[in-house]
Write an enzyme that holds these catalytic residues in place. Structure first.
Site, PDB file in Angstrom:
ATOM      1  N   LYS A  43       0.794  -1.311  -0.092  1.00 58.74           N
ATOM      2  CA  LYS A  43       0.108  -0.001  -0.102  1.00 58.74           C
ATOM      3  C   LYS A  43       1.011   1.189  -0.067  1.00 58.74           C
ATOM      4  CE  LYS A  43      -3.232   2.233   2.934  1.00 58.74           C
ATOM      5  NZ  LYS A  43      -4.507   2.064   3.793  1.00 58.74           N
TER       6      LYS A  43
HETATM    7  C1  R5P Z   1      -2.364   4.464   7.340  1.00 56.75           C
HETATM    8  O1  R5P Z   1      -1.773   4.052   7.728  1.00 56.75           O
HETATM    9  C2  R5P Z   1      -3.607   3.956   7.268  1.00 56.75           C
HETATM   10  O2  R5P Z   1      -3.601   2.407   6.685  1.00 56.75           O
HETATM   11  C3  R5P Z   1      -4.876   4.569   6.634  1.00 56.75           C
HETATM   12  O3  R5P Z   1      -5.839   3.635   6.705  1.00 56.75           O
HETATM   13  C4  R5P Z   1      -4.590   5.056   5.431  1.00 56.75           C
HETATM   14  O4  R5P Z   1      -3.732   5.998   5.376  1.00 56.75           O
HETATM   15  C5  R5P Z   1      -5.869   4.837   4.484  1.00 56.75           C
HETATM   16  O5  R5P Z   1      -6.725   5.923   4.897  1.00 56.75           O
HETATM   17  P1  R5P Z   1      -6.842   7.173   4.076  1.00 56.75           P
HETATM   18  O6  R5P Z   1      -7.391   6.978   2.607  1.00 56.75           O
HETATM   19  O7  R5P Z   1      -7.892   8.173   4.811  1.00 56.75           O
HETATM   20  O8  R5P Z   1      -5.345   7.973   3.953  1.00 56.75           O
END
Ligand code: R5P
Length: 296
Positions: free
Chosen positions: A205
């Site tokens: 990710k």
């Molecule tokens: C970050 O470490 C987390 O996994 C969050 O869940 C991630 O950043 C995704 O959330 P957003 O799309 O709000 O950034």
């Protein structure tokens, strides 16, 4: 020992050469164990090869984030519109019905909270593998801090989870965190995503960035992008569209879905890009049309 002195600048990414295919539809993972492939097939849609993951794990470091004050009220209604639910053990067990029928990506690490000076200081194994198995999770999510103080610590945590995940057929999603003072350059994301894949993460990710196709090209496993801070809906859809067009295999989005004016319509519009080849403009039209009556 490999080091960073006197290296030739790397610039051949073979972006026009498809990655090796061995019959399994998820990039780079054809040699994985049956259990890992089975779980990956719950995460990635075998028809599109992509995934819409809904991230609602923010509370484990941020407390009750806007839009996540009551997970049972705000997240549960979005379940029909996504492929994977990414949350913490406490959130999943208390607010996601076991009958939800969606893959769970379990946030497995403990990290430092927003109150801590250095949020990239490191982490550890927060969930025991037996509990992850009891929860029937499809993946374990592990935060890492490449280029920050917690780099070694978090890579150690990643490796331990990959070891136990491999033992039981559970893939690990490595998360690239970006320290407060770090720049979100193409070079950084190429380095960080590749490091996680080389350590054995099955999915990585990351964030969308300039020249994203280079990042995707040199990462041998699928990339999914985080959404980051809330953007206007059309901009968030454009980011998702560009990421998918440039080689991402999905999104793992939180705030740009659950903080949207119409979260269900936004989740569906994202799904149209990820699974149905919609352009960003078509998806935004879809969002506008379904704002008032999602699901139709
Ligand atoms: C970050 O470490 C987390 O996994 C969050 O869940 C991630 O950043 C995704 O959330 P957003 O799309 O709000 O950034």
């Amino acid at each position: 020992m490999a080091d960073n002195i006197g290296n030739r600048q790397s610039k051949e990414y073979y972006m026009d050469v498809p990655p090796p295919s061995d019959g399994f539809f998820v990039k780079g993972l054809g040699h994985s164990d049956w259990g890992i492939k089975n779980r990956l097939s719950r995460i990635f849609n075998p028809d599109s090869g992509n995934t819409v993951m809904l991230a609602f794990d923010h509370g484990y470091i941020m407390g009750p984030t806007s839009g996540l004050e009551r997970l049972d009220v705000t997240i549960a209604p979005l379940i029909p519109y996504v492929d994977v639910l990414m949350g913490t053990r406490g959130a999943v067990k208390t607010c996601i019905p076991p009958s939800a029928g969606k893959a769970i990506c379990l946030r497995a690490t403990y990290d430092t909270s927003v109150l801590f000076d250095d949020m990239t200081a490191g982490n550890g194994m927060g969930v025991d593998i037996e509990d992850a198995i009891r929860m029937n999770v499809s993946a374990l999510a592990v935060q890492t801090f490449i280029g920050s103080s917690g780099e070694r610590d978090s890579l150690g945590t990643l490796c331990r989870y990959i070891d136990v995940g491999d033992r039981y057929g559970i893939p690990v999603l490595g998360v690239v965190a970006v320290g407060k003072h770090m720049e979100r350059t193409t070079e950084f994301f190429m380095l960080a995503t590749r490091i996680l894949a080389e350590h054995g993460a099955s999915i990585v990710k990351t964030y969308y960035c300039d020249d994203f196709e280079k990042v995707a090209s040199v990462c041998p496993v699928p990339l999914v992008i985080a959404g980051g801070k809330k953007l206007p809906e059309d901009e968030a859809l454009t980011m998702a569209y560009r990421a998918i067009s440039e080689g991402a295999h999905g999104v793992d989005m939180g705030r740009n879905i659950f903080q949207s004016e119409a979260p269900a319509a936004m989740a569906q519009a994202i799904g149209k890009i990820v699974h149905h080849d919609f352009t960003d403009k078509e998806a935004y039209e879809y969002y506008l049309q379904h704002k008032e009556a999602p699901g139709e």
